[in-house]
Enzyme design. Structure first.
Site, PDB file in Angstrom:
ATOM      1  N   SER A 193       0.802  -1.652  -0.412  1.00  0.00           N
ATOM      2  CA  SER A 193      -0.118  -0.267   0.014  1.00  0.00           C
ATOM      3  C   SER A 193       0.745   1.420   0.202  1.00  0.00           C
ATOM      4  CB  SER A 193      -0.666   0.101   0.979  1.00  0.00           C
ATOM      5  OG  SER A 193      -1.996   0.904   0.696  1.00  0.00           O
ATOM      6  N   ASP A 235      -8.658  -6.668  -4.338  1.00  0.00           N
ATOM      7  CA  ASP A 235      -8.646  -5.039  -4.318  1.00  0.00           C
ATOM      8  C   ASP A 235      -9.553  -3.811  -4.058  1.00  0.00           C
ATOM      9  OD1 ASP A 235      -6.913  -3.258  -2.490  1.00  0.00           O
ATOM     10  OD2 ASP A 235      -5.578  -3.033  -4.150  1.00  0.00           O
ATOM     11  N   HIS A 267      -6.852  -6.621  -0.279  1.00  0.00           N
ATOM     12  CA  HIS A 267      -5.816  -4.871  -0.064  1.00  0.00           C
ATOM     13  C   HIS A 267      -4.485  -5.737   0.118  1.00  0.00           C
ATOM     14  CE1 HIS A 267      -4.261  -0.948  -1.036  1.00  0.00           C
ATOM     15  NE2 HIS A 267      -4.115  -0.320  -0.061  1.00  0.00           N
TER      16      HIS A 267
END
Length: 360
Positions: A170, A292, A320
């Protein structure tokens, strides 16, 4: 709240993780407990609320967190920086794997994947990025992008000392790209997991009055907001399980300097690495979760096209943070990539062509 989600707020806990971690073999629990936490006490610097956490993987990894001295600036002052060190340091012929975390998270994000990497024979470090995690930040530099980068370099220079495989999920992918561009000699390969690298910093949040920024940050650590975000992200998970994982994800927020450090980052403008992406020449593995809902798959493909030496692998039935949703697959991908790139070539069933075709 939308801005926080784009920064990677949602993956503060993993719903499917409970089921998938529980499926790991008992022998793996035994190896981890005997050589890792066992009956050890929690470090005294962790918030007392760690005692209430029920998840065995989080409890075990929390007992392994320690603080290492990291010199900052040109003075002799040090930040006692939190991380999980490898159980066994390998020879200089091996490449250490250094695990970063997402926005406003901590090394506990790697509670299931790290022990699997160690069982694969890798020297795995889980590092808390400056301003987040469990470091002693009673006195600290600004927590902007440059300071986070410098702190990571000093930690690497003092304690790791070898080119590493740097893993960033991320927003941690932005941390990894920024670091690699500035210190290419410290990185051998990159692994970017559902990378959030096209955000232009913290946007309008950087222009907030300080009092308003503090109020917003206080909301960011609230149980209702984090619980709600996780209930949106994961389905069919018992409420008590979600609550426990929410407590894991916000544990670092209970340290007294968390609010100041987070406001410092927010008002600094955050991470904007868009102009740096094409400067990365290192071999890169991009891992994306099939489900995601935070980072657009189109942006993952765009990143692949802008990196000169990268390949994509998809982890099915993951959101995610695949290293939270599906630690076994992610550990295998990283281990293969660390060894000789096996399993990430064009013949792989998860190669870019297959992923693109499956997405239409």
């Amino acid at each position: 709240m939308t801005t926080f989600l784009k920064l990677g707020f949602l993956p503060l806990l993993g719903g499917n993780m409970t089921k998938k971690c529980a499926s790991l073999k008992a022998s793996k629990h035994k190896v981890f407990d005997v050589h890792g936490a066992g009956d050890a006490e929690f470090p005294s610097f962790l918030p007392k609320e760690v005692e209430k956490i029920k998840d065995p993987f989080a409890r075990s990894l929390a007992k392994r967190i320690e603080r290492l001295p990291v010199q900052i600036g040109y003075s002799k002052s040090c930040i006692m920086s939190s991380c999980v060190k490898p159980l066994i340091r390998q020879s200089n012929k091996t490449t250490p794997v250094v695990l970063l975390h997402c926005f406003d998270s901590s090394c506990l994000e790697w509670r299931c994947t790290l022990p699997l990497l160690e069982e694969a024979g890798l020297e795995a470090w889980a590092i808390d990025v400056l301003g987040w995690g469990f470091s002693d930040l009673e006195t600290r530099p600004p927590c902007d992008m440059a300071s986070k980068r410098h702190h990571l370099y000093q930690l690497w220079k003092s304690h790791i000392r070898r080119p590493m495989i740097l893993v960033g999920p991320s927003l941690g992918a932005s941390v990894a790209i920024d670091f690699t561009v500035h210190y290419p000699e410290a990185v051998e390969k990159l692994v970017l997991i559902n990378p959030s690298v096209y955000a232009e910093g913290t946007g309008h949040l950087a222009k907030l009055p300080e009092t308003v920024a503090y109020a917003g940050v206080s909301l960011l650590k609230s149980i209702p907001l984090r619980l709600y975000a996780n209930m949106l992200a994961f389905n069919s998970i018992p409420f008590l399980t979600i609550l426990d994982w929410t407590n894991v994800g916000r544990l670092h927020c209970l340290l007294p300097w968390w609010k100041d450090a987070t406001v410092s980052f927010m008002l600094s403008g955050g991470y904007n690495v868009i102009s740096q992406i094409k400067k990365v020449k290192h071999r890169t593995l991009i891992i994306c979760g099939e489900k995601d809902q935070i980072v657009s798959y189109k942006l993952v493909v765009k990143l692949h096209s802008e990196l000169s030496n990268a390949i994509i692998r998809e982890v099915y039935d993951s959101g995610h943070l695949p290293h939270v949703d599906n630690p076994k697959w992610v550990a295998e991908l990283i281990a293969n990539f660390a060894e000789d790139d096996a399993g990430v070539d064009a013949k792989s069933p998860f190669c870019l062509a297959q992923v693109t075709a499956s997405r239409g």
